[in-house]
Design an enzyme around this catalytic site. Structure first.
Site, PDB file in Angstrom:
ATOM      1  N   GLU A 180      -2.224  -5.556  -3.300  1.00 22.07           N
ATOM      2  CA  GLU A 180      -1.254  -4.754  -2.541  1.00 22.07           C
ATOM      3  C   GLU A 180      -0.144  -5.620  -1.951  1.00 22.07           C
ATOM      4  O   GLU A 180       1.029  -5.233  -1.976  1.00 22.07           O
ATOM      5  CB  GLU A 180      -1.970  -3.990  -1.415  1.00 22.07           C
ATOM      6  CG  GLU A 180      -2.818  -2.840  -1.932  1.00 22.07           C
ATOM      7  CD  GLU A 180      -3.426  -1.994  -0.818  1.00 22.07           C
ATOM      8  OE1 GLU A 180      -3.482  -0.775  -0.977  1.00 22.07           O
ATOM      9  OE2 GLU A 180      -3.849  -2.571   0.210  1.00 22.07           O
ATOM     10  N   ASP A 220       0.833  -1.194   0.000  1.00 20.22           N
ATOM     11  CA  ASP A 220       0.000   0.000   0.000  1.00 20.22           C
ATOM     12  C   ASP A 220       0.878   1.258   0.000  1.00 20.22           C
ATOM     13  O   ASP A 220       0.624   2.204  -0.747  1.00 20.22           O
ATOM     14  CB  ASP A 220      -0.904  -0.038   1.243  1.00 20.22           C
ATOM     15  CG  ASP A 220      -1.663   1.257   1.471  1.00 20.22           C
ATOM     16  OD1 ASP A 220      -2.727   1.399   0.863  1.00 20.22           O
ATOM     17  OD2 ASP A 220      -1.187   2.115   2.217  1.00 20.22           O
TER      18      ASP A 220
END
Lengths: 249, 249
Positions: free
Chosen positions: A134, A66
């Protein structure tokens, strides 16, 4: 080594080999340390522990991925939109890294096929797709560093999906842009269905767009309308310069 | 060229030279493109525009620097705390990149000396320090890439400030840790003031900590108590292994 052990280790390595090949196709490069990629798809329900007793699952990698995704997108927007102020850049980034968008990206790469979990796949919510997208980025960072991570994000996120005019809400329909341009410049155009599949529960339409009797773009989607829009967008990106010139006249 | 122009351009280039030298000292490397660094300290009140009419100020660079800082800190925490789950990592990162902490970092580097603004410096709030610290990071990224950015953050943020036990709230006072250890292990210790300066409006104390009549750490701060704590922290990091062994006994 007992026969049992031999078979077991053979089947494990084969399994690893299939994973290695499939993930390599998605990555576009050869992974160095495959373990991080396996971890990127290990759900906490599998209750795996490493030799020190720490849980093995994708959640830490998701945090890392992320962060990398956010910084790569920030740098891209910064360079791409020199007129955008801080507020604009922040807003655009949050649109690109929205949960909904990340789920779409994960689904497109069919990452769920790699998941290792004790929970049946159909019990997961939508967010699993974005989460493992992610964590995959986190695994790339650990395995290969920031540069590879950046390239992967450019190839899989920015090039196919980051469409600034659309994100800005300036383009409502690419189909209407294409039609307008063709009419103005006296080009003959038509959209044709070249595929209509109903295999695997979901119907899939293939549409091609021809301009002056030449096929300029093809696209597949779950409805005829969506496939036409996708094909129009592809044509728009291909003819962008010409179309904008025509608009300015 | 008129004499006026000559004097003007000379003074401008000297000014640029002084800025270049000072910023180089802070960066620890030679900047390639000085313009980005100048922009990093240009406040919007200066109303500067580039040749295309876009405003020149630090706000876009602040957005970029914030993203780079977040990803470098994320990677550091990921590697440093293998036992920390996603929630822990998120919480620790937000402590490190808190507004308050960034303001402290900007102040310590005295970045405000470089600000170009039509607003008098004393009219700015506290956040200006953290904002231009972030914009400086953005300028480094643009000038030198992610690797340099990472090194700068390690040197200026992580090494001097990121103290995980303290951030976790596990260590309340390093001084008490040092005293406890010395008493337990029968070491003689004392704190002595070696400096007491009142120049420039702010009082500054220098304290040294001796253990068994050997100076093991020195520190300067705005109060005797703070300097003692800082010196104790330095001693703790130097003797960490010994101290933890003693604790485990």
């Amino acid at each position: 080594m007992s026969i049992f052990k031999k078979i077991f280790s053979k089947s494990r390595s084969q399994e690893g080999g299939i994973f290695f090949d499939s993930i390599q196709k998605i990555l576009g490069f050869q992974p160095t340390n495959i373990e991080n990629y396996k971890k990127a798809f290990t759900h906490r329900s599998s209750n795996k522990l490493d030799e020190k007793g720490h849980p093995i699952n994708y959640e830490r990698l998701e945090f890392l991925g992320d962060a990398m995704l956010s910084s790569v997108i920030a740098a891209h927007l910064f360079n791409e939109v020199p007129t955008g102020d801080e507020g604009y850049l922040t807003k655009m980034r949050s649109k690109i890294v929205s949960r909904e968008h990340l789920n779409e990206l994960g689904k497109d790469l069919n990452l769920i096929q790699f998941i290792e979990s004790k929970v049946p796949v159909q019990h997961f919510g939508e967010n699993i797709h974005g989460n493992i997208f992610e964590s995959l980025i986190g695994a790339i960072y650990l395995d290969k560093g920031y540069g590879f991570c950046e390239k992967f994000i450019h190839k899989k996120v920015i090039e196919p999906y980051v469409d600034i005019p659309r994100l800005e809400g300036k383009v409502i329909s690419y189909k209407s842009l294409v039609i307008e341009w063709c009419q103005k410049e006296k080009h003959v155009f038509h959209y044709d269905i070249f595929e209509d599949n109903g295999i695997g529960g979901e119907r899939l339409f293939g549409v091609k767009l021809s301009i002056d009797e030449k096929v300029v773009a093809r696209a597949r989607a779950t409805s005829k309308k969506k496939a036409e829009e996708k094909a129009s967008q592809r044509a728009y990106f291909a003819f962008q310069e010409k179309m904008n010139k025509s608009k300015a006249k």
